[in-house]
Motif scaffolding. Structure first.
Motif, PDB file in Angstrom:
ATOM      1  N   GLN A   1      -4.799  -5.878  13.106  1.00 29.75           N
ATOM      2  CA  GLN A   1      -4.184  -4.764  13.832  1.00 29.75           C
ATOM      3  C   GLN A   1      -5.172  -4.165  14.843  1.00 29.75           C
TER       4      GLN A   1
ATOM      5  N   HIS B   1      -9.349  -1.240   9.589  1.00 28.36           N
ATOM      6  CA  HIS B   1      -8.682  -0.781   8.361  1.00 28.36           C
ATOM      7  C   HIS B   1      -7.590  -1.741   7.900  1.00 28.36           C
ATOM      8  N   GLU B   2      -7.057  -2.552   8.850  1.00 28.76           N
ATOM      9  CA  GLU B   2      -5.984  -3.481   8.480  1.00 28.76           C
ATOM     10  C   GLU B   2      -6.220  -4.835   9.170  1.00 28.76           C
TER      11      GLU B   2
ATOM     12  N   GLU C   1      -2.704   5.129  14.196  1.00 29.49           N
ATOM     13  CA  GLU C   1      -2.712   3.671  14.289  1.00 29.49           C
ATOM     14  C   GLU C   1      -1.285   3.244  14.010  1.00 29.49           C
ATOM     15  N   TRP C   2      -0.910   2.053  14.466  1.00 29.12           N
ATOM     16  CA  TRP C   2       0.388   1.518  14.074  1.00 29.12           C
ATOM     17  C   TRP C   2       0.217   0.059  13.704  1.00 29.12           C
ATOM     18  N   VAL C   3       0.455  -0.859  14.609  1.00 27.63           N
ATOM     19  CA  VAL C   3       0.295  -2.273  14.241  1.00 27.63           C
ATOM     20  C   VAL C   3      -0.600  -2.964  15.276  1.00 27.63           C
TER      21      VAL C   3
ATOM     22  N   TYR D   1       0.812  -1.228   0.000  1.00 33.41           N
ATOM     23  CA  TYR D   1       0.000   0.000   0.000  1.00 33.41           C
ATOM     24  C   TYR D   1       0.847   1.280   0.000  1.00 33.41           C
TER      25      TYR D   1
HETATM   26 CA    CA Z   1      -1.097  -0.089  10.547  1.00 31.71          CA
END
Ligand code: CA
Length: 363
Positions: A158, A241-242, A216-218, A101
């Motif tokens: 995530q 979203h992920e 957001e991160w992981v 992405y």
């Molecule tokens: Ca992320």
């Protein structure tokens, strides 16, 4: 009779093995050595993601008995993180490591190979890659850019992220400045927020200084290492979203096509190993680190309200439909992805849902 048959077969086996050894020996002596460079989008030796790139290079070297040696460079060491795609495309370096992405600006369809909001989880995504048309479509797309891609890791589902203020309704997303990449960022924009692009190393300071209201991160393991718990305690789930982001590696197509078949196979195999390794690292550690965050740092584990998730779901479908309407190749990938997802979800309803989501049947 049986014993004689066995001995006869064994004899043939030995002869055949010997013939193979004799035939192969000169080939091994003459086989060329490859000294490659791999540039990554991650800070050097970054936990799990950068480590995954380091391990991938190590495994390729070990499996090829030193015939391919790969020097790994973190983002910015040789090429800026977001310059990796072009550097491998042009052949400046042979190999890259990142997430598809990041290349949405090159082609919108790249995003479908990393993460689709409310899309497939890692197990389903791998089924699409290895058992469906996923890799075939990804190869078709990257061939336009002189690249050969490989699924090379997965973050698992995530977290929705860290928010300085609590999210109680969809109105709380209006005007919200959030670091959120890919399709998720486009969905947030539809909800009235703004997606801010910040590289990994800039996020902490950005959130701390109020440049962004949320990030957001992981997931818990990686987020703990980033230290966001020192800035805000509002930690939201689920990562709509992920839902299982795929990491990638890719090789310059001419360089890959010029390799002997066995070395091509070794790269594919090592990437597949990395795909499982990375997911396993995250999955094995996330719950432990989530408990560290809540118990040691007083982090509040919060669920996004249902009406917020429902609105984000509706806006996600709109976002995907718009991308497909604007570009025929994106439509081709998305149609394939959606059909596969729909089919596998039916199977999950019969099996996984019935088994895992019945409270009374818990292990
Ligand atoms: Ca992320």
């Amino acid at each position: 009779m049986k014993r004689r048959d066995f001995l006869k077969k064994a004899g043939i086996g030995v002869a055949a093995t010997a013939a193979v050894v004799t035939a192969k020996a000169p080939a091994i002596i003459a086989s060329p050595k490859y000294n490659w460079k791999m540039c990554t989008t991650w800070p050097p030796h970054f936990p799990v993601l950068g480590e995954g790139a380091d391990l991938l290079a190590k495994w390729i070297e070990e499996l090829s008995d030193g015939r391919i040696k790969i020097q790994v460079y973190g983002g910015g060491e040789l090429i800026p993180p977001l310059g990796v795609f072009d550097a491998v495309k042009s052949g400046q370096v042979e190999m890259g490591h990142g997430a598809a992405y990041y290349w949405a600006g090159k082609h919108p369809a790249t995003q479908f190979f990393a993460a689709v909001p409310f899309g497939m989880n890692p197990q389903q995504l791998n089924a699409w890659f290895y058992g469906g048309d996923g890799i075939k479509l990804w190869e078709e797309l990257y061939a336009q850019f002189n690249l050969v891609p490989f699924p090379t890791g997965n973050t698992g589902v995530q977290m929705a992220g860290w928010f300085r203020k609590e999210i109680k309704s969809i109105n709380d997303l209006k005007g919200l400045k959030m670091r959120i990449p890919g399709l998720g960022g486009k969905v947030l924009a539809k909800a009235g927020g703004s997606a801010v692009l910040l590289a990994g190393g800039e996020i902490y300071t950005g959130l701390d200084r109020g440049v962004i209201d949320a990030t957001e991160w992981v997931g818990p393991y990686h987020d703990y290492l980033m230290g966001f718990q020192k800035i805000t305690k509002n930690y939201y789930y689920p990562g709509w979203h992920e839902p299982g982001t795929c990491l990638e590696s890719f090789v310059n197509k001419q360089k890959f096509d010029a390799l002997p078949k066995d070395l091509q196979g070794i790269i594919r195999t090592a990437a597949m190993k990395s795909n499982i390794w990375m997911l396993s690292e995250f999955e094995a550690k996330n719950q432990t680190y989530l408990e560290k965050l809540t118990k040691e740092s007083g982090v509040k584990l919060l669920r996004l309200p249902d009406d917020v998730l429902k609105t984000l779901h509706k806006l996600s479908i709109e976002t995907l439909d718009e991308i497909a309407a604007a570009d025929p190749f994106s439509k081709k990938v998305l149609d394939n992805y959606r059909a596969f997802h729909k089919n596998i979800q039916k199977w999950y309803k019969t099996t996984e849902d019935a088994l895992y989501y019945s409270e009374s049947l818990q292990f």
